[in-house]
Design a protein around this motif. Structure first.
Motif, PDB file in Angstrom:
ATOM      1  N   SER A 255       2.720  18.297   1.141  1.00 62.17           N
ATOM      2  CA  SER A 255       3.730  17.440   0.351  1.00 62.17           C
ATOM      3  C   SER A 255       3.243  16.671  -0.568  1.00 62.17           C
ATOM      4  CB  SER A 255       4.670  16.664   1.367  1.00 62.17           C
ATOM      5  OG  SER A 255       3.850  15.790   2.309  1.00 62.17           O
ATOM      6  N   ARG A 256       2.075  15.895  -0.296  1.00 58.77           N
ATOM      7  CA  ARG A 256       1.263  15.352  -1.095  1.00 58.77           C
ATOM      8  C   ARG A 256       0.786  16.017  -2.354  1.00 58.77           C
ATOM      9  NH1 ARG A 256      -3.998  11.694   0.585  1.00 58.77           N
ATOM     10  NH2 ARG A 256      -2.205  10.373   1.696  1.00 58.77           N
ATOM     11  N   LEU A 257       0.417  17.089  -2.122  1.00 59.84           N
ATOM     12  CA  LEU A 257      -0.132  18.085  -3.536  1.00 59.84           C
ATOM     13  C   LEU A 257       1.152  18.224  -4.226  1.00 59.84           C
ATOM     14  CD1 LEU A 257      -2.468  19.446  -4.538  1.00 59.84           C
ATOM     15  CD2 LEU A 257      -1.858  21.481  -3.394  1.00 59.84           C
ATOM     16  N   SER A 258       2.453  18.593  -3.605  1.00 61.25           N
ATOM     17  CA  SER A 258       3.357  19.053  -4.425  1.00 61.25           C
ATOM     18  C   SER A 258       3.976  17.985  -5.108  1.00 61.25           C
ATOM     19  CB  SER A 258       4.392  19.605  -3.727  1.00 61.25           C
ATOM     20  OG  SER A 258       4.865  18.583  -2.657  1.00 61.25           O
ATOM     21  N   THR A 259       3.962  16.763  -4.542  1.00 62.92           N
ATOM     22  CA  THR A 259       4.554  15.303  -5.318  1.00 62.92           C
ATOM     23  C   THR A 259       3.607  15.286  -6.449  1.00 62.92           C
ATOM     24  OG1 THR A 259       5.267  14.386  -3.298  1.00 62.92           O
ATOM     25  CG2 THR A 259       4.753  12.989  -5.043  1.00 62.92           C
ATOM     26  N   ALA A 260       2.075  15.085  -6.277  1.00 65.32           N
ATOM     27  CA  ALA A 260       1.072  14.705  -7.253  1.00 65.32           C
ATOM     28  C   ALA A 260       1.435  16.090  -8.287  1.00 65.32           C
ATOM     29  CB  ALA A 260      -0.206  15.182  -6.786  1.00 65.32           C
ATOM     30  N   LEU A 261       1.832  17.228  -7.890  1.00 64.73           N
ATOM     31  CA  LEU A 261       1.913  18.267  -9.138  1.00 64.73           C
ATOM     32  C   LEU A 261       3.147  17.855 -10.083  1.00 64.73           C
ATOM     33  CD1 LEU A 261       1.331  21.048 -10.408  1.00 64.73           C
ATOM     34  CD2 LEU A 261       2.585  22.150  -8.555  1.00 64.73           C
ATOM     35  N   GLY A 262       3.923  17.287  -9.403  1.00 68.08           N
ATOM     36  CA  GLY A 262       5.364  16.935 -10.103  1.00 68.08           C
ATOM     37  C   GLY A 262       4.913  16.026 -11.275  1.00 68.08           C
ATOM     38  N   VAL A 263       4.147  14.900 -10.911  1.00 66.35           N
ATOM     39  CA  VAL A 263       3.742  13.929 -11.815  1.00 66.35           C
ATOM     40  C   VAL A 263       2.827  14.175 -12.653  1.00 66.35           C
ATOM     41  CG1 VAL A 263       2.899  11.351 -11.707  1.00 66.35           C
ATOM     42  CG2 VAL A 263       4.408  12.319  -9.802  1.00 66.35           C
ATOM     43  N   PHE A 264       1.935  15.318 -12.022  1.00 71.57           N
ATOM     44  CA  PHE A 264       0.646  15.584 -13.099  1.00 71.57           C
ATOM     45  C   PHE A 264       1.185  16.605 -14.170  1.00 71.57           C
ATOM     46  CE2 PHE A 264      -2.762  18.607 -13.974  1.00 71.57           C
ATOM     47  CZ  PHE A 264      -3.408  17.680 -14.542  1.00 71.57           C
ATOM     48  N   TYR A 265       2.184  17.408 -13.892  1.00 71.65           N
ATOM     49  CA  TYR A 265       2.283  18.532 -14.907  1.00 71.65           C
ATOM     50  C   TYR A 265       2.631  18.120 -15.799  1.00 71.65           C
ATOM     51  CZ  TYR A 265       3.465  22.955 -16.819  1.00 71.65           C
ATOM     52  OH  TYR A 265       3.364  24.170 -17.667  1.00 71.65           O
ATOM     53  N   PRO A 266       3.532  17.105 -16.370  1.00 68.79           N
ATOM     54  CA  PRO A 266       4.224  16.686 -17.584  1.00 68.79           C
ATOM     55  C   PRO A 266       2.831  16.272 -18.528  1.00 68.79           C
ATOM     56  CG  PRO A 266       5.188  15.587 -16.020  1.00 68.79           C
ATOM     57  CD  PRO A 266       4.400  16.364 -15.288  1.00 68.79           C
ATOM     58  N   ALA A 267       1.628  15.828 -17.975  1.00 66.48           N
ATOM     59  CA  ALA A 267       0.476  15.723 -18.764  1.00 66.48           C
ATOM     60  C   ALA A 267      -0.144  16.839 -19.274  1.00 66.48           C
ATOM     61  CB  ALA A 267      -0.691  15.300 -17.874  1.00 66.48           C
TER      62      ALA A 267
END
Length: 988
Positions: A255-267
């Motif tokens: 869950s932490r990784l998926s949340t981080a992916l959601g924030v990181f991918y716009p970069a």
């Protein structure tokens, strides 16, 4: 002598005028020289490189994509993500994000280099590949992604501005965010109104600022003193790196990784900036692949080096909790702040420019009618100012969300859905094996597109399953809405190519010689001379309603026997009109207009040629009547009616009198050819009565209750001799009744009745049981009636004979007196009708009544109408004389010297004296019986076709036609059915 001053001006004034003229001339020449110099400067390569009218590789793709990628996440969230998930999982996030990017860019590049790329970017690619339905879904999600992404970058701009200039705060954080973002949005939209060229002119300056800002971050991480910011900066330390390798806190969780992916991918998701500006590029097919891949390589390198440097130099606890740590550690804080503001501003600007270009391209296609005003452009570059104003409205609504972390997942999900559609477009185009799919970009394959689809789908549902499901439902809803309501667009959809490829593949495997009867389909060929006639139009409408359910395939055809070269223009016009008519009336039918030396040859060709999957198995012929065709009346008050009338207007007008393109002999030859070809055939009559018939109840209450107030009558005049299998003609007749009941028009308000006739020797219950057994084998629900033939059914012959004798005698004598007939041609008898003594029969039928019958005598040389007294038939079996009989007799029909066919056992009647009735008498009696039961509540009569004469040659054509005419006179809409193949399966 002195001159008058009025006649000669002073010398000084003349000199001043001359000097002024000289000055003007010199200034004009100087201005022209300046214009020439300015023009030569603008034509120079350096000026065109810095200020291009059409953007190139660097200015149009690399710089916009790089600036769009390097946005708010890099400066304000990257360090926090690395601290929370650790260096190793940060690399996994980077690998996932850029795998999606690279595979999608390969797919987009392949599609973009397969032809001329126009404005619209990813929307243009998907809509021209998968069709307008997928294109609209892609455009909407891409618009949403860019709108949310622009707001995300603006929030980063305002956050950095308020953190570094706290004096600007005047209210709560939420109010400050709303106000500053709204002002910034107005500024960006205002600049955008001047055109994308303004951005390109400033892009190099922006690149310098952002490069300098990123450079200060690396310089800070290398040159900063250890122990700075409370010991957060440790310098280059292996222990710090080991600490940052793994996630902070409780360790790794999905869950932490998926949340981080959601924030990181716009970069990582801004590389579509170049594709969205494809209309402003000089060579989009060459610059888009190279520029996008180069932008991804540059940004991926920057991200990796930045993550690597952070993990070696800054403690994990500080990284995980402080999102602005780089600002606190920076050695060049003003320059870094300037870079952050420039980067977020440029990324936001590019997002809104992309939004407006997407909306303009979508509006130009007129797929969504109510957004057509957004297509309007201004200036020589067709700037989408109206679409930009609409983008401002949408972005202002998003601004009210007020938080970066809340907006970021929407950006990620929307972009990933768009990338999924792009990979899908490339994959389907590749696997369809289209000859014209040969892109100049070669670094792709079907497996790269498939991998892109798999990775994007996995990332989509791992970030946020709930939001992903909602967006997926939105995409499907858009697909369905556009498919149903949008005007048809010919974009060369890939769906047709894939469908053709699959159909071709299956057609090569299909062969009727090894097919099973349970897979039988109704494939009628309807001969249609002119759809303007009410008979033809309602025949087409009827067979559409029958064949559209359960996988039928109907074809309506017109055969032209004139010279092909003379009438080719008419052929094209009518062919297009046939297609337009089927489209306007929503008929699931194919129109075919062909040429042949005769209609018979054309029918034979249509029944023989073509692949088995498309070849008709049933010929539908209209009855050969002598009545002039009637014009079909269409209700033009509805949009559908207007379209139908417009299509019908392209067909030739109907003749004022009877004019048969098909003679009776040729009509009969068509029937014989169909028998030889072993095809089913149907003969339709009285279909003009559909125009006067209301298939649904007149009362609203009855319609709501679905009251079945009308009947489909199935008359069976042949014997089913096999108790385990249905006779083919009976099978086809019942199959047609079943197919009719699958259509809404017939299912709601109609019942099926199966009717058979029997004589006095037959037990009514036994006959009913036989019919119900047939229905059980056919798995069809119907009401069964067995009708006993009584003496009163034969009394009609005596009445007809008396009228016929009187009428024929008068007509013959008048013609003979006029010299129109030779003495040997005079014959005053009714065609083969014997005098029948029915006095004994009346004794047993005095108490039986029957409804009034309107009998149309139409045989030989007379045609009159007479109404007989009303009587009524009781529902139970009739009491009749024992001298009356009915039997079923098999018949062998010889078509020519080479073809002899066995017809099923059909009904034969014997008179009261035991003598068999002639064919004319038999059909007169049968018609009399049918009219007694299939009355005004019957919408359609299906009956088995009587067998032709034993010697079916030209001399019997008229006789057989008269028999069919007698059988069907004054009935409701009627179909005579003959089946050659079994159509109902008994096996599982």
């Amino acid at each position: 002598m002195r001159m008058d001053s009025s006649e000669s001006p002073p010398l000084s004034a003349t000199k001043r005028v001359l000097s002024m003229d000289t000055a003007f001339e010199s200034s004009d020449s100087a201005l022209s020289r300046m214009k020439q110099k300015l023009h030569s400067v603008k034509q120079s390569r350096l000026y065109q490189f810095i200020f291009p009218t059409k953007l190139g590789l660097v200015s149009g793709v690399v710089i916009p994509s790089t600036l769009n990628i390097l946005g708010v996440i890099l400066f304000l969230r990257m360090s926090q993500i690395v601290g929370q998930v650790g260096f190793l999982w940060s690399l996994v996030l980077l690998a996932i994000s850029y795998s999606i990017n690279v595979f999608t860019i390969l797919s987009l590049s392949a599609m973009a280099t397969n032809g001329q790329m126009k404005g619209g970017g990813a929307y243009y690619i998907v809509s021209r590949s998968l069709g307008s339905e997928f294109g609209v879904s892609t455009a909407v999600m891409l618009f949403v992604a860019n709108a949310f992404g622009g707001v995300l970058d603006m929030m980063g701009f305002c956050e950095a501005l308020l953190v570094n200039f706290p004096v600007l705060k005047f209210a709560s954080n939420y109010v400050n965010t709303i106000v500053f973002n709204s002002v910034l949005l107005l500024i960006i939209i205002g600049i955008g109104m001047t055109g994308a060229g303004v951005f390109s002119k400033l892009s190099y300056f922006n690149v310098i600022l952002i490069t300098a800002s990123i450079g200060t971050m690396f310089v800070t991480l290398i040159a900063q003193r250890p122990g700075t910011f409370g010991g957060a900066y440790t310098g280059w330390s292996a222990s710090t790196f080991r600490e940052n390798l793994t996630p902070s806190g409780t360790g790794f969780s999905f869950s932490r990784l998926s949340t981080a992916l959601g924030v990181f991918y716009p970069a990582c998701s801004g590389y579509l900036g170049g594709f969205n500006m494809s209309s402003d590029l000089r060579r989009p097919e060459k610059d888009l692949p190279r520029g996008s891949l180069l932008a991804c390589l540059i940004t991926a390198t920057i991200y990796f080096l930045f993550m690597f440097s952070l993990c070696f130099t800054v403690k994990q606890s500080v990284l995980a909790d402080n999102s602005s740590i780089m600002g606190d550690l920076s050695l060049f804080r003003p320059l870094q702040v300037t870079g952050i503001l420039t980067s977020t501003f440029c990324a936001s600007f590019m997002s809104y420019i992309s939004c407006s270009r997407i909306l303009q391209a979508l509006a130009k296609d007129k797929v969504v009618p109510f957004i057509t005003p957004l297509a309007k452009g201004f200036g020589k570059n067709n700037e989408p100012l109206v679409a930009l104003a609409f983008t401002w409205l949408v972005a202002q609504c998003i601004v009210f969300m007020g938080r970066i972390d809340f907006v970021a997942p929407f950006v990620s999900l929307a972009f990933i859905i768009v990338y999924f559609m792009n990979n899908l477009a490339c994959l389907t185009t590749f696997v369809a094996w289209i000859p014209n799919f040969r892109p100049r970009f070669k670094l792709f394959s079907w497996w790269t597109a498939l991998l892109g689809m798999i990775i994007t789908a996995a990332a989509l549902f791992s970030i946020n399953p709930l939001y992903a499901s909602i967006e997926f439902v939105i995409v499907v809803a858009l697909l369905i809405a556009v498919w149903i309501y949008s005007p048809a667009k010919s974009f060369g959809q890939i769906g047709k190519s894939v469908l053709f490829f699959q159909i071709r593949k299956q057609m090569l495997k299909t062969d009727s010689r090894n097919s099973h009867v349970k897979h039988w389909r109704f494939k009628p060929l309807v001969l249609c001379p002119n759809p303007r006639s009410v008979n033809s139009f309602h025949t087409l409408a009827f067979f559409h309603s029958v064949s559209k359910h359960r996988g039928g395939l109907a074809t309506f055809a017109k055969i032209d026997t004139r010279d092909f070269r003379v009438t080719f223009n008419e052929h094209e016009t009518e062919s297009n009109a046939m297609y337009s008519l089927a489209l306007a009336a929503n008929w699931s039918m194919y129109g075919s207009r062909t040429y042949s030396s005769s209609i018979r040859e054309g029918v034979r060709s249509l029944l023989i040629n073509g692949h088995d999957m498309m070849r008709p198995n049933t010929l539908v012929l209209g009855f050969h009547d002598e009545t002039p065709p009637q014009q079909c009346i269409i209700n033009t008050k509805t949009p559908k009616g207007k379209k139908i009338q417009e299509a019908l207007s392209h067909f030739p007008p109907l003749p004022d009198r009877v004019k048969h393109n098909l003679s009776l002999d040729e009509w009969m030859e068509c029937i014989k050819d169909t028998l030889i070809l072993r095809r089913n055939f149907l003969i339709t009559r009285h279909f003009h009565k559909f125009a006067e018939m209301n298939l649904s109840p007149p009362c609203l209450h009855q319609r709501l209750m679905r009251k079945k107030h009308r009947y489909i009558d199935v008359w069976i005049f042949v014997l089913n001799e096999d108790e385990e299998e249905l006779e083919p003609t009976i099978s086809l007749t019942l199959q047609l009744a079943f197919l009719m009941k699958q259509s809404n028009e017939w299912r709601k308000y109609h019942k099926v009745r199966v009717l058979m006739i029997a004589d006095y020797t037959t037990d009514c219950k036994v006959e009913k049981k036989k019919v119900k057994s047939m229905l059980k084998m056919a798995r069809i629900d119907a009401k069964v009636r067995v009708i006993h033939v009584g003496p009163e059914d034969f009394s009609i012959l005596e009445r007809l004979r008396k009228d016929a004798d009187s009428y024929t005698t008068e007509t013959t004598l008048s013609k003979a007196a006029a010299g129109l007939l030779a003495p040997e041609d005079i014959d005053v008898t009714f065609d083969g009708v014997k005098t029948v003594d029915v006095s004994a029969a009346y004794e047993t039928a005095d108490d039986m009544t029957r409804p009034s019958l309107d009998i149309c005598e139409n045989s030989g040389s007379f045609a009159r109408s007479k109404t007989f007294p009303a009587t009524k038939r009781e529902s139970q079996a009739l009491r009749i004389s024992k001298s009356l009989s009915l039997e079923f007799v098999k018949k062998s029909v010889s078509i020519d010297d080479h073809h002899e066919l066995e017809f099923p056992s059909s009904v034969h009647l014997r008179a009261i004296d035991g003598s068999p009735l002639t064919e004319m008498e038999k059909f007169t009696v049968l018609n009399h019986i049918i009219k007694g039961f299939s009355s005004e509540k019957t919408s359609l009569v299906l009956m088995t076709l009587p067998a032709p004469p034993s010697r079916f040659d030209d001399s019997f054509h008229n006789q057989y036609h008269e028999c069919l005419k007698l059988l069907t006179n004054d009935l409701p809409c009627t179909i005579l059915v003959y089946g050659f193949e079994q159509t109902i399966s008994q096996s599982l």
